[in-house]
Write a protein that holds these residues in place. Structure first.
Motif, PDB file in Angstrom:
ATOM      1  N   ILE A  97       0.899  -0.972   0.069  1.00  0.00           N
ATOM      2  CA  ILE A  97      -0.087  -0.035   0.123  1.00  0.00           C
ATOM      3  C   ILE A  97       0.834   1.249  -0.019  1.00  0.00           C
ATOM      4  O   ILE A  97       1.801   1.350   0.858  1.00  0.00           O
ATOM      5  CB  ILE A  97      -0.982   0.050   1.188  1.00  0.00           C
ATOM      6  N   ARG A  98       0.689   2.256  -1.074  1.00  0.00           N
ATOM      7  CA  ARG A  98       1.393   3.251  -1.240  1.00  0.00           C
ATOM      8  C   ARG A  98       3.054   3.047  -1.234  1.00  0.00           C
ATOM      9  O   ARG A  98       3.796   3.821  -0.418  1.00  0.00           O
ATOM     10  CB  ARG A  98       1.112   4.372   0.068  1.00  0.00           C
ATOM     11  N   GLY A  99       3.413   1.858  -1.792  1.00  0.00           N
ATOM     12  CA  GLY A  99       4.781   1.602  -1.957  1.00  0.00           C
ATOM     13  C   GLY A  99       5.309   0.907  -0.651  1.00  0.00           C
ATOM     14  O   GLY A  99       6.640   0.667  -0.861  1.00  0.00           O
ATOM     15  N   VAL A 100       4.592   0.670   0.430  1.00  0.00           N
ATOM     16  CA  VAL A 100       5.311  -0.179   1.442  1.00  0.00           C
ATOM     17  C   VAL A 100       4.605  -1.651   1.692  1.00  0.00           C
ATOM     18  O   VAL A 100       3.405  -1.592   1.598  1.00  0.00           O
ATOM     19  CB  VAL A 100       4.944   0.733   2.795  1.00  0.00           C
ATOM     20  N   GLY A 101       5.601  -2.684   1.777  1.00  0.00           N
ATOM     21  CA  GLY A 101       4.992  -3.974   1.887  1.00  0.00           C
ATOM     22  C   GLY A 101       5.958  -4.891   2.024  1.00  0.00           C
ATOM     23  O   GLY A 101       6.967  -4.604   2.996  1.00  0.00           O
ATOM     24  N   GLN A 102       5.850  -6.296   1.607  1.00  0.00           N
ATOM     25  CA  GLN A 102       6.785  -7.350   1.899  1.00  0.00           C
ATOM     26  C   GLN A 102       6.630  -8.129   0.483  1.00  0.00           C
ATOM     27  O   GLN A 102       5.667  -8.887   0.258  1.00  0.00           O
ATOM     28  CB  GLN A 102       6.012  -7.964   3.276  1.00  0.00           C
ATOM     29  N   GLN A 103       7.713  -8.204  -0.095  1.00  0.00           N
ATOM     30  CA  GLN A 103       7.950  -8.894  -1.196  1.00  0.00           C
ATOM     31  C   GLN A 103       8.265 -10.373  -0.914  1.00  0.00           C
ATOM     32  O   GLN A 103       7.897 -11.252  -1.528  1.00  0.00           O
ATOM     33  CB  GLN A 103       9.030  -8.333  -2.321  1.00  0.00           C
ATOM     34  N   ASP A 104       9.040 -10.668   0.218  1.00  0.00           N
ATOM     35  CA  ASP A 104       9.756 -11.699   0.304  1.00  0.00           C
ATOM     36  C   ASP A 104       8.955 -12.367   1.493  1.00  0.00           C
ATOM     37  O   ASP A 104       8.823 -11.946   2.765  1.00  0.00           O
ATOM     38  CB  ASP A 104      11.304 -11.473   1.059  1.00  0.00           C
ATOM     39  N   PRO A 105       8.217 -13.544   1.522  1.00  0.00           N
ATOM     40  CA  PRO A 105       7.426 -14.142   2.330  1.00  0.00           C
ATOM     41  C   PRO A 105       8.130 -15.226   3.372  1.00  0.00           C
ATOM     42  O   PRO A 105       7.268 -15.873   4.024  1.00  0.00           O
ATOM     43  CB  PRO A 105       6.237 -14.638   1.431  1.00  0.00           C
ATOM     44  N   LEU A 106       9.294 -15.180   3.083  1.00  0.00           N
ATOM     45  CA  LEU A 106      10.038 -16.161   3.982  1.00  0.00           C
ATOM     46  C   LEU A 106       9.659 -16.079   5.640  1.00  0.00           C
ATOM     47  O   LEU A 106       9.632 -14.989   5.952  1.00  0.00           O
ATOM     48  CB  LEU A 106      11.292 -16.029   3.766  1.00  0.00           C
ATOM     49  N   TRP A 107       9.873 -17.019   6.428  1.00  0.00           N
ATOM     50  CA  TRP A 107       9.451 -17.056   7.738  1.00  0.00           C
ATOM     51  C   TRP A 107      10.403 -16.043   8.329  1.00  0.00           C
ATOM     52  O   TRP A 107      11.769 -15.890   8.230  1.00  0.00           O
ATOM     53  CB  TRP A 107       9.648 -18.555   8.447  1.00  0.00           C
ATOM     54  N   GLY A 108      10.017 -15.386   9.448  1.00  0.00           N
ATOM     55  CA  GLY A 108      10.742 -14.341  10.204  1.00  0.00           C
ATOM     56  C   GLY A 108      10.527 -13.051   9.649  1.00  0.00           C
ATOM     57  O   GLY A 108      11.048 -12.223  10.246  1.00  0.00           O
ATOM     58  N   PHE A 109      10.406 -12.741   8.311  1.00  0.00           N
ATOM     59  CA  PHE A 109      10.215 -11.388   7.820  1.00  0.00           C
ATOM     60  C   PHE A 109       8.768 -10.844   8.022  1.00  0.00           C
ATOM     61  O   PHE A 109       7.965 -11.703   8.143  1.00  0.00           O
ATOM     62  CB  PHE A 109      10.415 -11.329   6.299  1.00  0.00           C
ATOM     63  N   GLU A 110       8.816  -9.797   8.284  1.00  0.00           N
ATOM     64  CA  GLU A 110       7.641  -8.906   8.902  1.00  0.00           C
ATOM     65  C   GLU A 110       6.741  -8.526   7.720  1.00  0.00           C
ATOM     66  O   GLU A 110       7.432  -7.872   6.913  1.00  0.00           O
ATOM     67  CB  GLU A 110       7.680  -8.104   9.972  1.00  0.00           C
ATOM     68  N   PRO A 111       5.467  -8.356   7.591  1.00  0.00           N
ATOM     69  CA  PRO A 111       4.721  -8.010   6.546  1.00  0.00           C
ATOM     70  C   PRO A 111       4.463  -6.556   6.840  1.00  0.00           C
ATOM     71  O   PRO A 111       4.854  -5.929   7.983  1.00  0.00           O
ATOM     72  CB  PRO A 111       3.480  -8.313   6.662  1.00  0.00           C
ATOM     73  N   GLY A 112       4.313  -5.626   5.833  1.00  0.00           N
ATOM     74  CA  GLY A 112       4.480  -4.123   6.010  1.00  0.00           C
ATOM     75  C   GLY A 112       2.857  -3.608   6.069  1.00  0.00           C
ATOM     76  O   GLY A 112       2.599  -2.359   5.953  1.00  0.00           O
ATOM     77  N   VAL A 113       1.682  -4.674   5.507  1.00  0.00           N
ATOM     78  CA  VAL A 113       0.466  -4.351   5.596  1.00  0.00           C
ATOM     79  C   VAL A 113      -0.111  -5.483   6.472  1.00  0.00           C
ATOM     80  O   VAL A 113       0.038  -6.687   6.143  1.00  0.00           O
ATOM     81  CB  VAL A 113      -0.023  -4.364   4.048  1.00  0.00           C
ATOM     82  N   GLY A 114      -0.871  -4.916   7.464  1.00  0.00           N
ATOM     83  CA  GLY A 114      -1.496  -5.940   8.217  1.00  0.00           C
ATOM     84  C   GLY A 114      -2.537  -6.472   7.812  1.00  0.00           C
ATOM     85  O   GLY A 114      -3.383  -5.781   7.286  1.00  0.00           O
ATOM     86  N   LEU A 115      -3.034  -7.923   8.030  1.00  0.00           N
ATOM     87  CA  LEU A 115      -4.206  -8.423   7.673  1.00  0.00           C
ATOM     88  C   LEU A 115      -5.077  -9.044   8.782  1.00  0.00           C
ATOM     89  O   LEU A 115      -4.375  -9.585   9.667  1.00  0.00           O
ATOM     90  CB  LEU A 115      -3.802  -9.705   6.653  1.00  0.00           C
ATOM     91  N   TYR A 116      -6.227  -8.659   8.939  1.00  0.00           N
ATOM     92  CA  TYR A 116      -7.100  -9.085   9.969  1.00  0.00           C
ATOM     93  C   TYR A 116      -8.238  -9.681   9.729  1.00  0.00           C
ATOM     94  O   TYR A 116      -9.015  -9.109   8.646  1.00  0.00           O
ATOM     95  CB  TYR A 116      -7.462  -7.787  10.839  1.00  0.00           C
ATOM     96  N   LEU A 117      -8.536 -10.901  10.255  1.00  0.00           N
ATOM     97  CA  LEU A 117      -9.782 -11.471  10.084  1.00  0.00           C
ATOM     98  C   LEU A 117     -10.517 -11.417  11.467  1.00  0.00           C
ATOM     99  O   LEU A 117     -10.342 -12.043  12.379  1.00  0.00           O
ATOM    100  CB  LEU A 117      -9.478 -13.019  10.094  1.00  0.00           C
ATOM    101  N   ASP A 118     -11.804 -10.765  11.239  1.00  0.00           N
ATOM    102  CA  ASP A 118     -12.335 -10.185  12.326  1.00  0.00           C
ATOM    103  C   ASP A 118     -11.770  -9.757  13.552  1.00  0.00           C
ATOM    104  O   ASP A 118     -11.638 -10.077  14.623  1.00  0.00           O
ATOM    105  CB  ASP A 118     -13.301 -11.347  12.976  1.00  0.00           C
TER     106      ASP A 118
END
Length: 744
Positions: free
Chosen positions: A99-120
C-alpha cells in the motif's frame, strides 16, 4: 518542497471539481438517481460513518463483491487506489501486499509484513494461506497509510480487514455452486441461526477448485490449478443484554499443485552453452520444472471475542486468538527437469494474541484504549540445490517474537463541526533468531532426506537476540463543513520491527548475525469526504506525503556457487500522491463506481554492500534503484444497471475496467518489469423478488490479458551456476463462471 508542491497541485486538481458538483443544477426528476448508500466502517475500532473517519479507507460490501463476482481478496487490487494485492511468486495462497509503496515482497519465515491483515479483528502474522477466498462475508476494508496506533507495529503501509457475516435473529441456510472455465467447480454451504434466545450457531464449508491454466510439460501435472477447502464455525452467546461472546474457528487447506514459473530466457550451462530443451515454453502458464508436484498448505485459528457494555458510555472488549500454519512444497527457479536451481522447502508458524480494549462514547469525547500481547514463532527449512556444482546449501532456523503494546486514540468535539483526535501506541518487541546454513556435496541435504550427502563448510550457525521498542503517535483534525461533507488533516507514524535474516550467510556477510533494525514511515495526509448533488454522489479523496526511514530491503546476490542474502536498512525515501474514490447514482437504476490513485515514490538514500566488488564495499545506489510493486497510476470504473422485473425479480449488469501503470518487480529494474495493462470484467446477475435465489454469470479478464504478478531473476550475468534462470508468474487468463445460489 517541490514534492509537496506537486502533491498539492494534484490534490487541487482533484478537489476543484467539488464546488462544481455541490452547486451543479440537479437533473430532472425523471432521471435523477437515488441517494447513494451510506457505509459504516470500523477503521478506528468503533463503528462510524465512512465520511466521518479521518483515514483513507476503501470499504466494499458483500453485495458489491457478489455483483462483481470477486473470487478472493486480491480482487481489492482492481478497485483500491495505490494497492498491490497478489498471490506471491511460486505459491498458490501466499499473499503479497503493498500500500502506497510499503509492503513485503519476500514471504520467508521471520520477515515481517508491511501491511497488516485482520480476520474479524484478529491479526494474521504470516502471509501463507492468507489469499482468503470470499465467502460468508459482511464487508472488507482497506486502510491506507500507517495504522500503527490502533493496529500495531506491522501496519506501516496500511491494513486490510476481512469482516465475516454475523448470525442473525432468523435461521438461514445458504448454498452456492459455481462452474466455469478450466473445469471450475466451487461449492459454499452455510447454516446459521439461534438455537435459543441467547445462543446462536453458524457453520460454513467451502471448496474451491479448477484445473490448471497450463501444464508441466516435464511431468504432465497441471499448472496454476486450485484445490482449496475451507471451513468456519461460530458460536454467539448473549447471556444478558449487556454481555456478548463470540467463539470462532476457521481452517484452510490448500492442496493445489506447486505454482512453478514460466522460464523467460533460454537456459545456459556454467560455460554459457545452451542447455537442450531449455527454451521458454510458448504458453506463459506452462513449465518444464522437475522439482516436484506436491504442495500442501494448512492454516487454522480459533478466537474468542467478549464484550461487556458497562453502561451507556463504556464498553470493555477482549479478543483472544491462537493461529497456526504449515507449508511443504518446492520452488523450481530454473523451471527445467534438472535441479539447476531447486528449492524444496517447509515452513511452520504459530501465534497467540490477546487484546483488551476500553471503548468510551461520551457527548463530546469518544475513543478507545487498550493493551495488546503477541507470542509467535516462525520456523522453516529449505535446500538450495545446484546440480551443475553437485552442491546443496541447507538452511534452517526460527524466529521467536514476544510483543507488548499499549495504545489509545480519542476524539474530542471542540464544536459541533470541529473535532480533534490524538492517539499513540508504545510497542516493545523481544526477538530471538536462530540460523543454520551449511554446504553439502550431493543433491539435497539430510534436512530433506539425503543422508548420503557429504557435509561441508558451515556457513552460519548462530543464535542472536534483540529488543526493539517504539512510540508511534497519530493526530488529526476534522471539520464538518455541513452534515454531508467533512475535511481532515492528519499525521501518523508507522513502525515495522527489526529482526534476523533467515538466509544469513555469516561468511559472505558477517554483520548479518547482528540482524537488521526497524523502519518507520511518517505520513501527512489531507482529505475531503462527503456527499454531493442531493446525496447522489459520494466522494472520498485525499492527498498524502510520507517519509520512509531506515527502509528494510531484501537482497539476494549470487556470489560464486552461493547466494548472499542481505536484509538491509538501506536509507530513506519519500512518497507523495493523490487518491480519489466515488459512487455516483446517475439514474434511479444506474450507478457508477470509480477510483483513481497516483503515487510518486523514490529513494533519497540507498546504501548497500556491493558484494561484486573485491573486497566488498558500501556504495550509494539511490540513483539506480526503484520502488517495487508500486505503479504510478491505478484506476477503475464500473457501472451497475438494475432492471426491475417486478414479481420476476431483478437483473443487474455490471461491466468494469481497471488500469495499472507499469511497475517494477524489484528495486533493480529488469526484464521482468510489467508494462501497463487494463483488465476488463463483466457480470450479469438475476435475483428473485424474495431474494431467495440468485444466478450470476461472471467474466474475468475478458480481453485475455497476459500480465506478470511476480518473478525470480537469476540471470547468467549474476551467477553462471544458476542456468540463466529468469522466471515469471502470471495473473489468471480469461475465465467465465456461472453461479447459482439459494437462501432459505
Amino acid at each position: 518542497m517541490k514534492s509537496i508542491l506537486k502533491a498539492a497541485l494534484l490534490a487541487g486538481a482533484a478537489w476543484s471539481v467539488v464546488p462544481t458538483l455541490a452547486f451543479a443544477q440537479a437533473p430532472a426528476a425523471s432521471t435523477a438517481g437515488a441517494a447513494v448508500e451510506e457505509l459504516v466502517v470500523t477503521a478506528r475500532r468503533r463503528e462510524e460513518n465512512l465520511k466521518d473517519v479521518p483515514v483513507a479507507v476503501t470499504a466494499i460490501t458483500a453485495e458489491r463483491l457478489a455483483q462483481t463476482g470477486a473470487v478472493d481478496i486480491t480482487a481489492l487490487q482492481q478497485t483500491t487506489p495505490n494497492l498491490t494485492l497478489q498471490v506471491a511468486r511460486g505459491s498458490n495462497s501466499t499473499l503479497i501486499s503493498f500500500i502506497r509503496g510499503v509492503g513485503q515482497q519476500d514471504p520467508l519465515w521471520g520477515f515481517e509484513p508491511g501491511v497488516g491483515l485482520y480476520l474479524d479483528d484478529v491479526y494474521i502474522a504470516r502471509p501463507q494461506a492468507a489469499v482468503l477466498d470470499i465467502f460468508d462475508i459482511q464487508r472488507m476494508e482497506v486502510l491506507r497509510g500507517p495504522q500503527g496506533t490502533l493496529y500495531g507495529r506491522n501496519t506501516i503501509g496500511g491494513a486490510i480487514k476481512y469482516v465475516t457475516a454475523k448470525i442473525g435473529d432468523e435461521p438461514e441456510f445458504r448454498i452456492k455452486g459455481t462452474v466455469g472455465s478450466y473445469n471450475e467447480k466451487d461449492v459454499v454451504a452455510s447454516a446459521k441461526g439461534k438455537v435459543s434466545d441467547t445462543l446462536g450457531v453458524g457453520i460454513t464449508w467451502a471448496h474451491f477448485g479448477h484445473d490448471g491454466y497450463g501444464k508441466n510439460l516435464n511431468t504432465g501435472a497441471e499448472q496454476y490449478n486450485k484445490d482449496v477447502d475451507a471451513a468456519r464455525a461460530t458460536l454467539e452467546w448473549s447471556p444478558t443484554q449487556d454481555l456478548f461472546f463470540r467463539l470462532s474457528g476457521d481452517i484452510v487447506t490448500d492442496d493445489s499443485n506447486p505454482r512453478h514459473g514460466h522460464r523467460e530466457t533460454p537456459a545456459l550451462d556454467f560455460l554459457g552453452r545452451p542447455i537442450p530443451g531449455g527454451a521458454p515454453p510458448a504458453n506463459v502458464y506452462d513449465t518444464n520444472a522437475g522439482a516436484g508436484d506436491f504442495n500442501h498448505v494448512q492454516a487454522r485459528g480459533v478466537s474468542l471475542l467478549g464484550e461487556w457494555d458497562v453502561n451507556d458510555k463504556i464498553k470493555l472488549k477482549s479478543i483472544s486468538a491462537y493461529r497456526s500454519g504449515y507449508t511443504v512444497g518446492s520452488i523450481d527457479f530454473d523451471e527445467l527437469p534438472a535441479a539447476i536451481l531447486d528449492i524444496p522447502a517447509r515452513y511452520s508458524d504459530h501465534q497467540f494474541t490477546q487484546e483488551l480494549q476500553l471503548l468510551y462514547t461520551g457527548e463530546r469525547l469518544q475513543g478507545v484504549g487498550g493493551l495488546f500481547y503477541l507470542n509467535a514463532t516462525a520456523a522453516g527449512a529449505f535446500d538450495t540445490v545446484l546440480s551443475q556444482a553437485n552442491l546443496t546449501i541447507a538452511t534452517a532456523g526460527h524466529v521467536d517474537t514476544e510483543s507488548y503494546s499499549a495504545f489509545a486514540d480519542f476524539s474530542y468535539d471542540v464544536t459541533e463541526a470541529l473535532k480533534v483526535s490524538v492517539g499513540g501506541r508504545y510497542t516493545h518487541d523481544d526477538k530471538t533468531g536462530q540460523v543454520y546454513r551449511q554446504n553439502f556435496t550431493g543433491l539435497k541435504s539430510p534436512l530433506f532426506g539425503n543422508n548420503l550427502a557429504i557435509p561441508g563448510l558451515v556457513r552460519s550457525n548462530f543464535t542472536s537476540s534483540a529488543t526493539f521498542e517504539k512510540f508511534t503517535p497519530r493526530v488529526s483534525v476534522s471539520y464538518a463543513f455541513d452534515p454531508d461533507r467533512t475535511g481532515y488533516l492528519s499525521y501518523s507514524q508507522g513502525f515495522k520491527s527489526g529482526g534476523f535474516d533467515m538466509r544469513a550467510d555469516a561468511i559472505l556477510t558477517p554483520s548479518s548475525v547482528n540482524g537488521y533494525q526497524p523502519e518507520t514511515v511518517d505520513s501527512y495526509e489531507a482529505g475531503l469526504k462527503g456527499y454531493f448533488l442531493d446525496r447522489r454522489l459520494s466522494l472520498n479523496s485525499d492527498v498524502f506525503y510520507a517519509k520512509y526511514r531506515d527502509q528494510q530491503v531484501t537482497l539476494q546476490t549470487p556470489v560464486g556457487a552461493s547466494i548472499a542474502s542481505q536484509v538491509l536498512n538501506v536509507g530513506q525515501s519519500h512518497m507523495y500522491g493523490v487518491e480519489l474514490e466515488g459512487v455516483a447514482s446517475l439514474m434511479s437504476n444506474l450507478t457508477a463506481n470509480f477510483s483513481l490513485g497516483y503515487i510518486k515514490a523514490q529513494f533519497d538514500e540507498y546504501k548497500a554492500l556491493d558484494l561484486t566488488a573485491s573486497p566488498p564495499v558500501i556504495r550509494e545506489f539511490a540513483s539506480s534503484r526503484v520502488f517495487q510493486n508500486t505503479p504510478e497510476w491505478t484506476g477503475s470504473v464500473s457501472f451497475t444497471y438494475t432492471a426491475d422485473l417486478g414479481e420476476h425479480g431483478r437483473v443487474t449488469f455490471t461491466p468494469s475496467a481497471s488500469y495499472r501503470d507499469k511497475f517494477h518487480m524489484f528495486e533493480v529494474p529488469s526484464s521482468l518489469d510489467q508494462a501497463a495493462y487494463w483488465l476488463v470484467d463483466a457480470s450479469l446477475m438475476w435475483t428473485s423478488a424474495d431474494d431467495h435465489y440468485r444466478i450470476g454469470l461472471h467474466g474475468k479478464n475478458l480481453t485475455d490479458e497476459r500480465y506478470r504478478v511476480g518473478g525470480y531473476n537469476f540471470a547468467q550475468s549474476s551467477g553462471v551456476l544458476f542456468g540463466n534462470s529468469v522466471s515469471a508468474f502470471y495473473g489468471p487468463p480469461r475465465v467465465v463462471m456461472l453461479s447459482l445460489e439459494a437462501k432459505f
